[in-house]
Design an enzyme around this catalytic site. Structure first.
Site, mmCIF file in Angstrom:
data_model
loop_
_atom_site.group_PDB
_atom_site.id
_atom_site.type_symbol
_atom_site.label_atom_id
_atom_site.label_comp_id
_atom_site.label_asym_id
_atom_site.label_seq_id
_atom_site.Cartn_x
_atom_site.Cartn_y
_atom_site.Cartn_z
ATOM 1 C CB SER A 50 -0.953 -0.001 1.194
ATOM 2 O OG SER A 50 -0.291 -0.406 2.345
ATOM 3 C CG HIS A 75 -2.999 -0.660 -3.551
ATOM 4 N ND1 HIS A 75 -3.100 0.695 -3.328
ATOM 5 C CD2 HIS A 75 -3.185 -1.242 -2.340
ATOM 6 C CE1 HIS A 75 -3.353 0.906 -2.044
ATOM 7 N NE2 HIS A 75 -3.401 -0.256 -1.433
ATOM 8 C CD GLU A 116 -3.548 3.499 -6.219
ATOM 9 O OE1 GLU A 116 -3.367 2.920 -5.115
ATOM 10 O OE2 GLU A 116 -3.512 4.729 -6.331
ATOM 11 C CG ASN A 155 -2.892 4.451 0.875
ATOM 12 O OD1 ASN A 155 -4.022 4.545 1.330
ATOM 13 N ND2 ASN A 155 -2.297 3.291 0.676
HETATM 14 P P1 NAI Z 1 -1.698 -9.266 7.432
HETATM 15 O O1 NAI Z 1 -0.796 -8.982 8.576
HETATM 16 O O2 NAI Z 1 -3.150 -9.532 7.667
HETATM 17 O O3 NAI Z 1 -1.115 -10.521 6.588
HETATM 18 C C1 NAI Z 1 0.219 -10.649 6.252
HETATM 19 C C2 NAI Z 1 0.541 -12.123 6.184
HETATM 20 O O4 NAI Z 1 1.861 -12.303 5.664
HETATM 21 C C3 NAI Z 1 0.535 -12.839 7.553
HETATM 22 O O5 NAI Z 1 -0.417 -13.887 7.521
HETATM 23 C C4 NAI Z 1 1.952 -13.378 7.709
HETATM 24 O O6 NAI Z 1 2.013 -14.657 8.350
HETATM 25 C C5 NAI Z 1 2.372 -13.478 6.254
HETATM 26 N N1 NAI Z 1 3.821 -13.537 6.030
HETATM 27 C C6 NAI Z 1 4.789 -12.816 6.637
HETATM 28 N N2 NAI Z 1 6.001 -13.175 6.158
HETATM 29 C C7 NAI Z 1 5.790 -14.128 5.216
HETATM 30 C C8 NAI Z 1 6.635 -14.900 4.368
HETATM 31 N N3 NAI Z 1 7.958 -14.740 4.397
HETATM 32 N N4 NAI Z 1 6.078 -15.794 3.526
HETATM 33 C C9 NAI Z 1 4.734 -15.973 3.508
HETATM 34 N N5 NAI Z 1 3.878 -15.273 4.290
HETATM 35 C C10 NAI Z 1 4.403 -14.371 5.138
HETATM 36 O O7 NAI Z 1 -1.503 -8.036 6.412
HETATM 37 P P2 NAI Z 1 -2.516 -7.425 5.348
HETATM 38 O O8 NAI Z 1 -3.328 -6.367 5.993
HETATM 39 O O9 NAI Z 1 -3.186 -8.529 4.615
HETATM 40 O O10 NAI Z 1 -1.506 -6.660 4.368
HETATM 41 C C11 NAI Z 1 -0.735 -7.354 3.417
HETATM 42 C C12 NAI Z 1 -0.238 -6.365 2.380
HETATM 43 O O11 NAI Z 1 -1.345 -5.707 1.764
HETATM 44 C C13 NAI Z 1 0.662 -5.259 2.954
HETATM 45 O O12 NAI Z 1 1.646 -4.952 2.011
HETATM 46 C C14 NAI Z 1 -0.325 -4.094 3.109
HETATM 47 O O13 NAI Z 1 0.322 -2.861 3.059
HETATM 48 C C15 NAI Z 1 -1.213 -4.297 1.902
HETATM 49 N N6 NAI Z 1 -2.551 -3.721 1.986
HETATM 50 C C16 NAI Z 1 -3.301 -3.821 3.123
HETATM 51 C C17 NAI Z 1 -4.584 -3.300 3.171
HETATM 52 C C18 NAI Z 1 -5.431 -3.437 4.398
HETATM 53 O O14 NAI Z 1 -6.461 -2.743 4.490
HETATM 54 N N7 NAI Z 1 -5.076 -4.293 5.354
HETATM 55 C C19 NAI Z 1 -5.185 -2.598 2.005
HETATM 56 C C20 NAI Z 1 -4.335 -2.641 0.825
HETATM 57 C C21 NAI Z 1 -3.077 -3.137 0.841
#
Ligand code: NAI
Length: 283
Positions: free
Chosen positions: A120, A140, A152, A190
């Site tokens: 993001s 995105h 995006e 953002n």
């Molecule tokens: P989250 O914390 O819910 O999930 C991240 C996952 O990545 C976790 O399940 C973790 O175990 C896993 N992980 C960490 N290291 C890893 C590895 N080496 N190999 C495989 N899995 C691994 O995070 P979320 O919110 O889903 O965000 C993920 C991405 O999406 C980030 O880059 C965030 O900036 C982006 N994003 C998030 C939004 C939101 O509203 N939460 C909206 C748009 C983008």
């Protein structure tokens, strides 16, 4: 279909949603996470979210069962098929974690495979693996993925037209509306949204109005579905702060300075909904 085999790395909030829409639209998906409990939870969440879609007559029971059969959960990257056409990465928002994954993927995937990041805020150009920069792009998605229409599509400095075209096509096949932007800090979503939230926090911090009043004004007056402080709690105050810091450093401009109250609340662990308290309290 431009792609047949897909993978999603990271099965958290966003990764599970991305696997949901891919599988529902006929794509085979390998969903990878290092945490086995998260993988199980992701399948459960996907199933429950599909049940909601059944209730709303968006899909039927058979569609759900077929979609779930297309999802394979895996706990290491080396189980990703070399024939995979596109990997969407949705792991934690940390540069080192993401680039480490791309290094491993580069060794596994066929040359023409595309790697798309759901970051993001981190620069797509900076994240791009050197040998695959033309095939690397930002995809995105918005939260919650099955509901939100926008994707995006962020072009890094070296992203090719072919990669961009294929990803735009994929987003459309998923029923989304892709919008192309160039790679500058915060992209568009953002860069516009988070400073608005930061400004609302400044107004609250300066005592201009109560949190409920600020949110009411933006909902009733501007037709926003959620007020900025409510939305900050939903996104997570730590996420809002880290995006403000990316904008502040990226543009070297004081107009993006994070509000001191936002910093203080993050230090105090008041992160919004996920911690039970932010601008509001949650059960
Ligand atoms: P989250 O914390 O819910 O999930 C991240 C996952 O990545 C976790 O399940 C973790 O175990 C896993 N992980 C960490 N290291 C890893 C590895 N080496 N190999 C495989 N899995 C691994 O995070 P979320 O919110 O889903 O965000 C993920 C991405 O999406 C980030 O880059 C965030 O900036 C982006 N994003 C998030 C939004 C939101 O509203 N939460 C909206 C748009 C983008």
């Amino acid at each position: 279909m431009p792609f047949k085999i897909t993978a999603v790395v990271g099965a958290g909030t966003m990764g599970s949603g991305i696997a949901h829409v891919l599988s529902l639209n006929g794509y085979k998906v390998q969903l990878c996470d290092i945490d086995k409990a998260i993988l199980e939870k992701a399948l459960d969440i996907i199933s429950k979210n599909m049940d909601r879609q059944i209730k709303k007559n968006i899909i039927d029971e058979n569609g759900k069962n077929e979609a779930l059969k297309r999802i394979e959960i895996i706990d290491t990257l080396d189980k990703i098929s070399p024939d995979t056409d596109i990997v969407v990465e949705a792991v934690v928002e940390k540069y080192e974690v993401k680039t480490n994954i791309y290094n491993q993927l580069t060794k596994i995937l066929k040359q023409e495979a595309i790697i798309a990041s759901n970051t993001s805020s981190i620069s797509i150009t900076a994240l791009a693996p050197k040998e695959r920069a033309a095939n690397f792009i930002g995809m995105h998605f918005m939260n919650p993925v099955p509901v939100m229409k926008l994707v995006e599509v962020v072009r890094g400095y070296e992203t090719s037209d072919e990669t961009t075209g294929k990803v735009i096509d994929l987003a459309k096949k998923l029923g989304k509306i892709p919008v192309e932007v160039n790679d500058y800090p915060g992209f568009i979503s953002n860069r516009v949204l988070i400073p608005m939230i930061n400004e609302a926090i400044f107004a609250f911090y300066e005592g201009v109005a109560a949190a409920e009043s600020i949110d009411s004004i933006m909902k009733l007056g501007m037709n926003h579905p959620m007020g900025p402080l409510e939305l900050a709690d939903f996104i997570g105050l730590d996420v809002c702060l880290s995006i403000m810091e990316v904008l502040y450093e990226g543009y070297n401009d004081s107009k993006y300075r994070p509000c001191p109250l936002l910093k203080k609340m993050v230090s105090a662990g008041k992160l919004g909904r996920k911690s039970g308290e932010g601008f509001y309290k949650y059960k």
